[in-house]
Design a protein around this motif. Structure first.
Motif, mmCIF file in Angstrom:
data_model
loop_
_atom_site.group_PDB
_atom_site.id
_atom_site.type_symbol
_atom_site.label_atom_id
_atom_site.label_comp_id
_atom_site.label_asym_id
_atom_site.label_seq_id
_atom_site.Cartn_x
_atom_site.Cartn_y
_atom_site.Cartn_z
ATOM 1 N N CYS A 67 41.019 61.180 12.854
ATOM 2 C CA CYS A 67 39.964 61.759 13.650
ATOM 3 C C CYS A 67 38.702 60.900 13.930
ATOM 4 O O CYS A 67 38.539 60.681 15.104
ATOM 5 N N THR A 68 38.185 60.278 12.695
ATOM 6 C CA THR A 68 37.054 59.598 12.952
ATOM 7 C C THR A 68 37.560 58.181 13.388
ATOM 8 O O THR A 68 38.688 58.014 13.385
ATOM 9 N N ASP A 69 36.647 57.293 13.632
ATOM 10 C CA ASP A 69 37.060 55.975 14.369
ATOM 11 C C ASP A 69 37.821 55.330 13.526
ATOM 12 O O ASP A 69 37.778 55.078 12.252
ATOM 13 N N ASN A 70 39.192 54.822 14.148
ATOM 14 C CA ASN A 70 40.081 53.908 13.514
ATOM 15 C C ASN A 70 40.739 52.782 14.556
ATOM 16 O O ASN A 70 40.458 53.210 15.549
ATOM 17 N N ILE A 82 35.661 65.519 20.580
ATOM 18 C CA ILE A 82 34.383 65.898 19.746
ATOM 19 C C ILE A 82 33.913 64.882 18.888
ATOM 20 O O ILE A 82 34.607 64.724 17.866
ATOM 21 N N SER A 83 32.763 64.187 19.108
ATOM 22 C CA SER A 83 32.586 63.056 18.361
ATOM 23 C C SER A 83 30.958 63.079 18.181
ATOM 24 O O SER A 83 30.327 64.018 18.669
ATOM 25 N N GLY A 84 30.561 61.951 17.386
ATOM 26 C CA GLY A 84 29.076 61.670 17.521
ATOM 27 C C GLY A 84 28.362 61.770 18.611
ATOM 28 O O GLY A 84 27.220 61.961 19.005
ATOM 29 N N ALA A 115 36.620 66.843 15.077
ATOM 30 C CA ALA A 115 38.001 67.540 15.054
ATOM 31 C C ALA A 115 38.397 67.541 13.649
ATOM 32 O O ALA A 115 39.500 68.189 13.302
ATOM 33 N N ALA A 116 37.898 67.015 12.864
ATOM 34 C CA ALA A 116 38.138 66.733 11.315
ATOM 35 C C ALA A 116 37.385 68.410 10.998
ATOM 36 O O ALA A 116 37.977 68.551 9.674
ATOM 37 N N ASN A 117 36.844 68.953 11.335
ATOM 38 C CA ASN A 117 36.150 70.021 10.907
ATOM 39 C C ASN A 117 36.851 71.304 10.803
ATOM 40 O O ASN A 117 37.518 71.814 11.864
ATOM 41 N N PHE A 151 25.543 68.598 14.181
ATOM 42 C CA PHE A 151 25.706 68.368 12.952
ATOM 43 C C PHE A 151 24.670 67.276 12.412
ATOM 44 O O PHE A 151 24.279 67.738 11.273
ATOM 45 N N ASP A 152 24.928 66.301 12.887
ATOM 46 C CA ASP A 152 24.008 65.119 12.177
ATOM 47 C C ASP A 152 22.578 65.292 12.357
ATOM 48 O O ASP A 152 21.762 65.409 11.188
ATOM 49 N N LYS A 153 22.108 66.085 13.200
ATOM 50 C CA LYS A 153 20.596 66.291 13.355
ATOM 51 C C LYS A 153 20.009 67.534 12.450
ATOM 52 O O LYS A 153 18.973 67.454 11.904
ATOM 53 N N TYR A 180 23.195 61.530 6.425
ATOM 54 C CA TYR A 180 23.596 60.803 7.732
ATOM 55 C C TYR A 180 25.182 60.222 7.426
ATOM 56 O O TYR A 180 25.358 59.338 6.458
ATOM 57 N N PRO A 181 26.317 60.363 8.152
ATOM 58 C CA PRO A 181 26.484 61.606 9.206
ATOM 59 C C PRO A 181 26.673 62.923 8.429
ATOM 60 O O PRO A 181 27.590 62.951 7.436
ATOM 61 N N ALA A 182 26.061 64.076 8.777
ATOM 62 C CA ALA A 182 26.132 65.248 7.932
ATOM 63 C C ALA A 182 27.064 66.022 8.160
ATOM 64 O O ALA A 182 27.442 67.215 7.631
HETATM 65 O O1 KG4 Z 1 34.417 59.822 16.148
HETATM 66 P P1 KG4 Z 1 33.659 59.288 15.180
HETATM 67 O O2 KG4 Z 1 33.807 58.853 14.140
HETATM 68 O O3 KG4 Z 1 32.598 58.374 15.979
HETATM 69 C C1 KG4 Z 1 31.832 58.587 17.068
HETATM 70 O O4 KG4 Z 1 32.811 58.038 18.167
HETATM 71 O O5 KG4 Z 1 31.217 59.094 17.264
HETATM 72 O O6 KG4 Z 1 32.678 60.894 15.080
HETATM 73 C C2 KG4 Z 1 31.652 60.606 14.013
HETATM 74 C C3 KG4 Z 1 31.093 62.178 14.024
HETATM 75 C C4 KG4 Z 1 29.684 62.387 13.242
HETATM 76 O O7 KG4 Z 1 29.059 62.971 14.064
HETATM 77 C C5 KG4 Z 1 30.054 63.043 12.008
HETATM 78 O O8 KG4 Z 1 29.122 63.905 11.490
HETATM 79 C C6 KG4 Z 1 31.202 64.093 12.406
HETATM 80 O O9 KG4 Z 1 31.941 63.038 13.529
HETATM 81 N N1 KG4 Z 1 32.244 64.672 11.670
HETATM 82 C C7 KG4 Z 1 32.324 65.993 11.238
HETATM 83 C C8 KG4 Z 1 33.148 66.109 10.515
HETATM 84 N N2 KG4 Z 1 33.701 64.880 9.744
HETATM 85 C C9 KG4 Z 1 33.093 63.873 10.817
HETATM 86 N N3 KG4 Z 1 31.690 66.943 11.923
HETATM 87 C C10 KG4 Z 1 32.090 68.091 11.505
HETATM 88 N N4 KG4 Z 1 32.911 68.279 10.571
HETATM 89 C C11 KG4 Z 1 33.662 67.328 9.940
HETATM 90 N N5 KG4 Z 1 34.308 67.741 8.778
#
Ligand code: KG4
Ligand code: ZN
Length: 348
Positions: free
Chosen positions: A305-308, A136-138, A277-279, A167-169, A178-180
């Motif tokens: 969880c986010t890109d790394n 689950i990502s952007g 997945a950080a949610n 979430f973002d929109k 952004y990103p929200a």
């Molecule tokens: O995996 P990622 O860093 O980049 C992509 O490959 O898309 O995911 C970014 C997404 C964004 O939509 C951001 O709003 C969401 O992850 N995000 C969260 C949280 N932290 C980042 N969404 C919900 N709750 C969070 N704590």
């Protein structure tokens, strides 16, 4: 070769990141985020993203060598995120990886960015294969059967907006930066009850796909009608609204995950990955689901969880250890096209 030193390079979207993994353990990493730059435009601007990757990638590599105490010549294998992603951004990382492979003689391995997300939990825990994978990502809301690091079958996908886009929109509509996603999560956690019930979308069907665009529209309409906006000073209603949105996304993800587990009775472990997945509300819901079923729940540490690049280096290490390699003709694969598993096996 248990102590294989693998470099990982990530440049698929708006983070330039490099990491070194030795024997499957993270040694060092460097990262430059472009979030502040793209926030001005309310989303990632591809041309700006490519230019920023180009500006940062060399200095980040030099810094990585200093931090790790390694030399470029020590690197045994070079892993790079080859897709899916923004083509110009991917090409920066792929060209850098190929140049380094030519200069050092180290072999190249192209990594599927989404598979790397799914393997990120393995940096800190043992992933029980086979497991169910939820990315689950952007840009994604995908379910996979993960049989091994090199054998993943997609069984569900986002048909329109991904989880992060919801979430973002909606976040943008209520005035969040952004990103929200993270801000929605934090506001939701401070609320005691949801503002109203929002729909749990696209559950009246027999498939494992997701559709969050209807939820996004319903949430934006609700916010407009009730005058919910950051400029209104935040307040109780804002948090309650975020909680309603977050719960609707969490419930929907959990319900399709539950169905996927029921359709695959030989699997009772879930590995969740990607920025969303950080949610905390989604993590709690999914770990609760697995606890009820007596199954294992795995999620990467929040920073993975986010890109790394740690996840790219780790995935590359697993593939390389199995003997997989790419030639210098490996191509970057933009979003919308399947990333092929076109490795060849190196002779032992
Ligand atoms: O995996 P990622 O860093 O980049 C992509 O490959 O898309 O995911 C970014 C997404 C964004 O939509 C951001 O709003 C969401 O992850 N995000 C969260 C949280 N932290 C980042 N969404 C919900 N709750 C969070 N704590
Ligand atoms: Zn990602």
């Amino acid at each position: 070769m248990p102590d294989l030193l693998c470099l990982g390079i990530e440049s698929s979207c708006d983070e330039t990141a490099l990491a070194l993994v030795r024997g499957g353990r993270l040694l060092a990493q460097t990262l430059a985020s472009q979030a502040d730059l793209h926030a001005i435009f309310g989303g990632v601007v591809p041309e700006l993203a490519s230019r920023e990757h180009l500006r940062h990638i060399g200095p980040l590599f030099d810094e990585l060598l200093v931090r790790s105490g390694c030399n470029a010549g020590d690197i045994d294998v070079i892993a790079v995120a080859r897709g899916p992603g923004l083509l110009g951004s991917l090409l920066t990382g792929v060209a850098f990886a190929k140049g380094l492979a030519l200069a050092t003689g180290a072999p190249l391995i192209g990594v599927n960015h989404l598979h790397a997300h799914l393997l990120a939990a393995g940096l800190a825990a043992v992933i029980p294969f086979p497991c169910l994978g939820l990315v689950i990502s952007g840009g994604h809301a995908d379910l996979y059967i993960v049989r091994s690091p090199w054998d993943m079958e997609k069984i569900g996908r986002a048909l329109d907006d991904a989880a992060g886009e919801a979430f973002d929109k909606v976040g943008a509509a209520i005035g969040l930066r952004y990103p929200a996603g993270r801000a929605v999560n934090e506001l939701a956690c401070a609320a005691e009850k949801p503002f109203a019930a929002l729909p749990r979308p696209y559950l009246h069907n027999g498939n494992l796909d997701f559709s969050f665009s209807g939820l996004k529209t319903a949430a934006v309409q609700l916010a407009k009608g009730a005058g919910i906006h950051v400029s209104g000073g935040g307040g109780e209603k804002l948090g309650q609204f975020c909680l309603a949105l977050n719960e609707a996304v969490a419930d929907t993800l959990a319900e399709k995950t539950r169905r996927a587990l029921e359709m695959n009775p030989d699997i009772n472990a879930l590995c969740v990955a990607g920025g969303v997945a950080a949610n905390s509300i989604i993590r709690d819901k999914l770990s609760g689901l697995m606890a009820e079923r007596g199954g294992a729940f795995l999620a990467p540490e929040l920073k993975y969880c986010t890109d790394n690049a740690a996840m790219i280096a780790y995935a590359g290490y697993l593939l390389a250890e199995e003997g997989f390699r790419h030639g210098l003709d490996m191509e970057a694969v933009p979003r919308g096209r399947p990333v092929p598993c076109d490795w060849h096996r190196a002779l032992a």
